[in-house]
Motif scaffolding. Structure first.
Motif, PDB file in Angstrom:
ATOM      1  N   ILE A   1       0.899  -1.041  -0.050  1.00  0.00           N
ATOM      2  CA  ILE A   1      -0.052   0.065   0.595  1.00  0.00           C
ATOM      3  C   ILE A   1       1.014   1.055  -0.177  1.00  0.00           C
ATOM      4  O   ILE A   1       1.952   1.685   0.428  1.00  0.00           O
ATOM      5  CB  ILE A   1      -0.848  -0.215   1.365  1.00  0.00           C
ATOM      6  CG1 ILE A   1      -1.819  -1.053   1.580  1.00  0.00           C
ATOM      7  CG2 ILE A   1      -1.793   1.580   1.297  1.00  0.00           C
ATOM      8  CD1 ILE A   1      -2.727  -1.605   2.454  1.00  0.00           C
TER       9      ILE A   1
ATOM     10  N   THR B   1       0.781   5.235   0.804  1.00  0.00           N
ATOM     11  CA  THR B   1      -0.357   6.645   0.837  1.00  0.00           C
ATOM     12  C   THR B   1      -0.126   7.139   0.446  1.00  0.00           C
ATOM     13  O   THR B   1       1.302   7.018  -0.545  1.00  0.00           O
ATOM     14  CB  THR B   1      -0.286   6.591   2.484  1.00  0.00           C
ATOM     15  OG1 THR B   1       1.075   6.968   2.351  1.00  0.00           O
ATOM     16  CG2 THR B   1      -0.308   5.290   3.152  1.00  0.00           C
TER      17      THR B   1
ATOM     18  N   VAL C   1       3.688   0.346   2.600  1.00  0.00           N
ATOM     19  CA  VAL C   1       3.475  -0.484   3.597  1.00  0.00           C
ATOM     20  C   VAL C   1       2.937  -1.888   3.609  1.00  0.00           C
ATOM     21  O   VAL C   1       1.856  -1.621   2.391  1.00  0.00           O
ATOM     22  CB  VAL C   1       1.613   0.343   4.516  1.00  0.00           C
ATOM     23  CG1 VAL C   1       1.597  -0.647   6.119  1.00  0.00           C
ATOM     24  CG2 VAL C   1       2.516   2.225   4.756  1.00  0.00           C
TER      25      VAL C   1
ATOM     26  N   PRO D   1       0.472  -4.622   4.185  1.00  0.00           N
ATOM     27  CA  PRO D   1      -0.048  -5.315   5.208  1.00  0.00           C
ATOM     28  C   PRO D   1      -0.037  -6.236   6.270  1.00  0.00           C
ATOM     29  O   PRO D   1      -1.226  -6.391   6.440  1.00  0.00           O
ATOM     30  CB  PRO D   1      -1.592  -4.705   4.500  1.00  0.00           C
ATOM     31  CG  PRO D   1      -1.235  -5.594   3.025  1.00  0.00           C
ATOM     32  CD  PRO D   1       0.623  -5.072   2.764  1.00  0.00           C
TER      33      PRO D   1
ATOM     34  N   VAL E   1      -6.481  -4.586   5.473  1.00  0.00           N
ATOM     35  CA  VAL E   1      -5.472  -3.183   5.787  1.00  0.00           C
ATOM     36  C   VAL E   1      -5.625  -2.173   4.326  1.00  0.00           C
ATOM     37  O   VAL E   1      -5.527  -3.523   3.380  1.00  0.00           O
ATOM     38  CB  VAL E   1      -3.992  -2.843   6.024  1.00  0.00           C
ATOM     39  CG1 VAL E   1      -3.447  -1.758   6.572  1.00  0.00           C
ATOM     40  CG2 VAL E   1      -4.048  -3.546   7.489  1.00  0.00           C
TER      41      VAL E   1
ATOM     42  N   GLY F   1      -5.647   1.436   2.616  1.00  0.00           N
ATOM     43  CA  GLY F   1      -4.866   2.652   2.212  1.00  0.00           C
ATOM     44  C   GLY F   1      -4.057   3.642   0.774  1.00  0.00           C
ATOM     45  O   GLY F   1      -3.378   4.721   1.589  1.00  0.00           O
TER      46      GLY F   1
ATOM     47  N   VAL G   1      -3.095   4.907   6.762  1.00  0.00           N
ATOM     48  CA  VAL G   1      -4.053   3.967   6.700  1.00  0.00           C
ATOM     49  C   VAL G   1      -5.158   3.455   7.521  1.00  0.00           C
ATOM     50  O   VAL G   1      -5.011   3.662   8.134  1.00  0.00           O
ATOM     51  CB  VAL G   1      -2.462   3.083   7.774  1.00  0.00           C
ATOM     52  CG1 VAL G   1      -2.568   0.995   7.658  1.00  0.00           C
ATOM     53  CG2 VAL G   1      -1.900   2.616   6.764  1.00  0.00           C
TER      54      VAL G   1
ATOM     55  N   GLU H   1       2.730   3.441   9.892  1.00  0.00           N
ATOM     56  CA  GLU H   1       1.976   2.317   8.840  1.00  0.00           C
ATOM     57  C   GLU H   1       1.170   2.594   9.546  1.00  0.00           C
ATOM     58  O   GLU H   1       0.748   1.086   9.318  1.00  0.00           O
ATOM     59  CB  GLU H   1       3.388   1.542   9.180  1.00  0.00           C
ATOM     60  CG  GLU H   1       4.751   1.763   8.321  1.00  0.00           C
ATOM     61  CD  GLU H   1       5.947   0.451   8.555  1.00  0.00           C
ATOM     62  OE1 GLU H   1       5.725  -0.264   7.415  1.00  0.00           O
ATOM     63  OE2 GLU H   1       6.416   1.259   9.629  1.00  0.00           O
TER      64      GLU H   1
ATOM     65  N   ILE I   1      -2.726   2.514  11.662  1.00  0.00           N
ATOM     66  CA  ILE I   1      -3.339   2.351  11.255  1.00  0.00           C
ATOM     67  C   ILE I   1      -4.724   3.045  12.220  1.00  0.00           C
ATOM     68  O   ILE I   1      -4.245   3.070  13.169  1.00  0.00           O
ATOM     69  CB  ILE I   1      -5.065   1.201  11.698  1.00  0.00           C
ATOM     70  CG1 ILE I   1      -3.569  -0.240  10.920  1.00  0.00           C
ATOM     71  CG2 ILE I   1      -6.179   1.202  11.492  1.00  0.00           C
ATOM     72  CD1 ILE I   1      -4.582  -1.488  11.445  1.00  0.00           C
TER      73      ILE I   1
END
Length: 643
Positions: free
Chosen positions: A482, A484, A490, A492, A510, A512, A518, A572, A574
């Motif tokens: 991922i 952002t 990131v 997940p 996860v 994002g 995230v 990173e 959530i």
């Protein structure tokens, strides 16, 4: 680039295993000739809970020949592709062996596949026949038959197709089957296994008899002695789908190693519990989801019996004991001290023995595949006397390519390369593999084959790293990374694994990509939620109970998210999450047959919820945002959804 190859197993093993001169089914015939009375298959002819009857190696060989004759009489020829679209049952094994005996190729299809998936696989593979299990299977295939001109036969197991084929083949001499079997070569295609399609349309992986036999033979030679107590025949309950390469590898291990194999087609908890108790396996092959679910069932049962605190102390002791042994094995410690040994022995009688009894009382070891197993969970099972050997493989490698070396297990990794296998990690973190199990290529996709196979090395698409001793750790998939909107990459998998460790959380995805932070989509375990609600407040506290339960649940999930965030950097972590109304499952198309997430489909299906999650976060005043508490949308009334 770090490179490890031909890693030694702690138990004796050769780089190539036994010399192979024919096909997979030869082991069935060889076993029947050498030891015809050896139990090979356990069948439960009645409903769940009934006794199992045993079929010998000689009887299995005879049934394979009888069915192979029927396939010949029906016009199935060497090189023809026949799909098998059924749950994990004896007939699956019988059909695959009979097809291999005449040089045909097996195309596995998961029985709950959609019309579009079935049509695509049957057409892409060019199948001339398909074996289905029941009426829904007939209806699914029937709805796409018009677009499949090469499809000549549809056989329904529950409508007597097996018996009809055996009857049809009676005039065919058994020598015809023997002649066809003897011309099958190790490098002939045995299976066209379609990838799970987690990020796109499934692709057919052509796997030869050698590709599938190689990991099985290596594991049997180096690890086979761990499958049962000395002097006992190993017994394996096959319940993972044979439509996935891991399931096929389990079948191959049993057939090539002389293991007693039972089949359990139902994956629900009650069916598995019954089969564990009646079949009593000595070794357990499963995916992390199964080990996680078993642990949560143990915990729930202990709490319902009023022994939750005792169980949690026993869990910590098991983990500490296993960790001390691991450090001793790796030369980094002296093993458990006397106090820990005494505690472990005490809980062994009060707790661990009962946990092993729930699995039939004979399980002495296990293997986990499909995705990495949580380190704390692996330590727990090792501590109660069921060491779990975490391994790694994929469809394109015919099954396993790494395993924990016996006596040198390192939890949190997927072990070291099997003898004969080479593993590298490229500069960008991608895992590269070379060895005898690497597939022949993708069917009807030369460009895809050339992209995957580079100078003999398979680019797996998985990310990982090798430690100085050659142990491989998986950190994620390249396609799942991922990024952002702030440019932070990131992985997940680690966050999702940590979230699933909480008893209330069933699944987590996860998200994002191109978002400011995230986020996570979370599903709850309905059984554990119901149990948790029952013990939360006194039953007579009726006024305001639901609101207090909802608030308590918010706090629990928020703590679980905070615990996951503690393992990663702030960028990173959530920041927002949403609890979804129901778990993901295979039938909905959100999980693969091996219980992996179909991420693209999840994010597409829940696009509205994802948008709402981020919009709700953007409305929270900046001064109210904290580093510790991710946003919970006030519209989430979880209990109304899981009742």
């Amino acid at each position: 680039m770090r490179d490890f190859g031909n890693a030694r197993a702690a138990a004796p093993a050769t780089a190539s295993g036994p010399v192979m001169s024919g096909g997979l089914v030869d082991s069935v015939f060889d076993r029947a000739n050498q030891d015809p009375g050896l139990p090979a298959i356990a069948r439960r002819l009645g409903p769940a809970g009934t006794a199992w009857t045993r079929m010998t190696a000689g009887e299995l060989r005879d049934e394979v020949v009888a069915l192979a004759k029927g396939l010949i009489a029906s016009g199935i020829r060497p090189g023809n592709r026949v799909a098998v679209m059924a749950r994990t049952r004896y007939e699956w094994t019988l059909f695959s062996c009979a097809l291999w005996a005449i040089g045909a190729e097996v195309v596995p299809i998961y029985p709950t596949s959609s019309h579009e998936q079935v049509e695509w696989i049957l057409k892409d593979a060019g199948c001339v026949a398909v074996v289905v299990e029941d009426e829904p299977g007939i209806m699914t295939v029937g709805s796409v038959c018009a677009s499949l001109p090469r499809l000549r036969h549809v056989w329904q197991l529950d409508a007597g197709a097996l018996e009809a084929l055996v009857q049809k083949g009676r005039p065919v001499p058994a020598t015809t089957v023997d002649s066809l079997r003897r011309i099958v070569l190790p490098d002939s295609t045995a299976v066209v296994a379609y990838t799970s399609g987690t990020t796109g349309r499934p692709r057919g992986c052509a796997l030869s008899h050698r590709n599938l036999a190689s990991p099985c033979d290596t594991l049997l030679e180096g690890w086979g002695h761990t499958g049962a107590p000395p002097g006992e025949q190993p017994a394996v309950l096959a319940f993972l789908p044979f439509s996935h390469v891991y399931g096929l590898m389990i079948q191959g291990l049993c057939l090539r190693g002389g293991l007693l194999m039972g089949h359990e087609p139902d994956l629900n908890a009650d069916a598995l519990a019954s089969s564990f108790q009646t079949f009593r396996p000595t070794y357990l092959y499963a995916v992390p989801f199964v080990f996680e679910k078993l642990y949560k069932n143990f915990l729930r049962a202990a709490q319902q019996a009023g022994r939750g605190a005792l169980f949690e102390r026993a869990v910590r002791t098991a983990q500490d004991y296993a960790l001390a042994l691991e450090r001793q094995r790796m030369g980094a410690g002296h093993g458990p001290g006397i106090d820990l040994r005494l505690q472990h022995a005490l809980y062994g009688k009060a707790v661990y023995r009962k946990l092993r009894a729930a699995l039939g009382g004979r399980v002495c070891g296990a293997a986990s595949g499909g995705s990495p197993l949580n380190r704390e969970l692996a330590l727990f099972y090792a501590g109660i006397g069921i060491p779990v050997h975490d391994g790694y493989g994929l469809t394109e490698t015919g099954g396993g390519i790494t395993a924990q070396p016996v006596g040198r297990e390192k939890t949190g990794t997927v072990g070291r390369p099997l003898p004969g296998v080479e593993v590298r990690v490229a500069d960008d973190g991608e895992i590269l593999v070379r060895g005898p199990s690497v597939f022949q290529g993708y069917v009807n996709d030369d460009p895809g084959t050339h992209m995957a196979l580079r100078d003999g090395w398979l680019a797996t698409g998985d990310l990982g790293h090798l430690d100085p001793e050659g142990y491989l750790s998986i950190t994620g998939r390249k396609k799942e990374i991922i990024v952002t909107s702030g440019g932070k990459s990131v992985a997940p998998a680690a966050l999702e694994e940590r979230l699933r460790a909480h008893p209330l959380i069933h699944q987590a995805v996860v998200v994002g990509d191109n978002r400011p932070c995230v986020g996570a989509l979370i599903t709850l375990d309905p059984e554990f939620v119901a149990h948790w609600r029952g013990g939360l407040f006194a039953q007579d506290e009726v006024p305001g109970r639901e609101a207090r339960e909802e608030n308590a649940l918010r706090q629990e999930i928020t703590r679980a998210v905070a615990a996951a965030n503690a393992t990663v950097s702030r960028l990173e972590s959530i920041r927002v999450f949403r609890v979804l109304p129901e778990p993901f499952d295979v039938a909905s198309g959100l999980l693969t047959p091996s219980m992996k997430l179909r991420r693209d489909e999840v994010t597409r299906r829940y696009a509205v919820e994802i948008d709402a999650m981020y919009q709700s976060s953007s409305r929270v005043p900046r001064e109210r945002r904290t580093e510790e508490l991710p946003t919970w949308d006030d519209s989430d009334d979880v209990f109304r959804r899981v009742r």
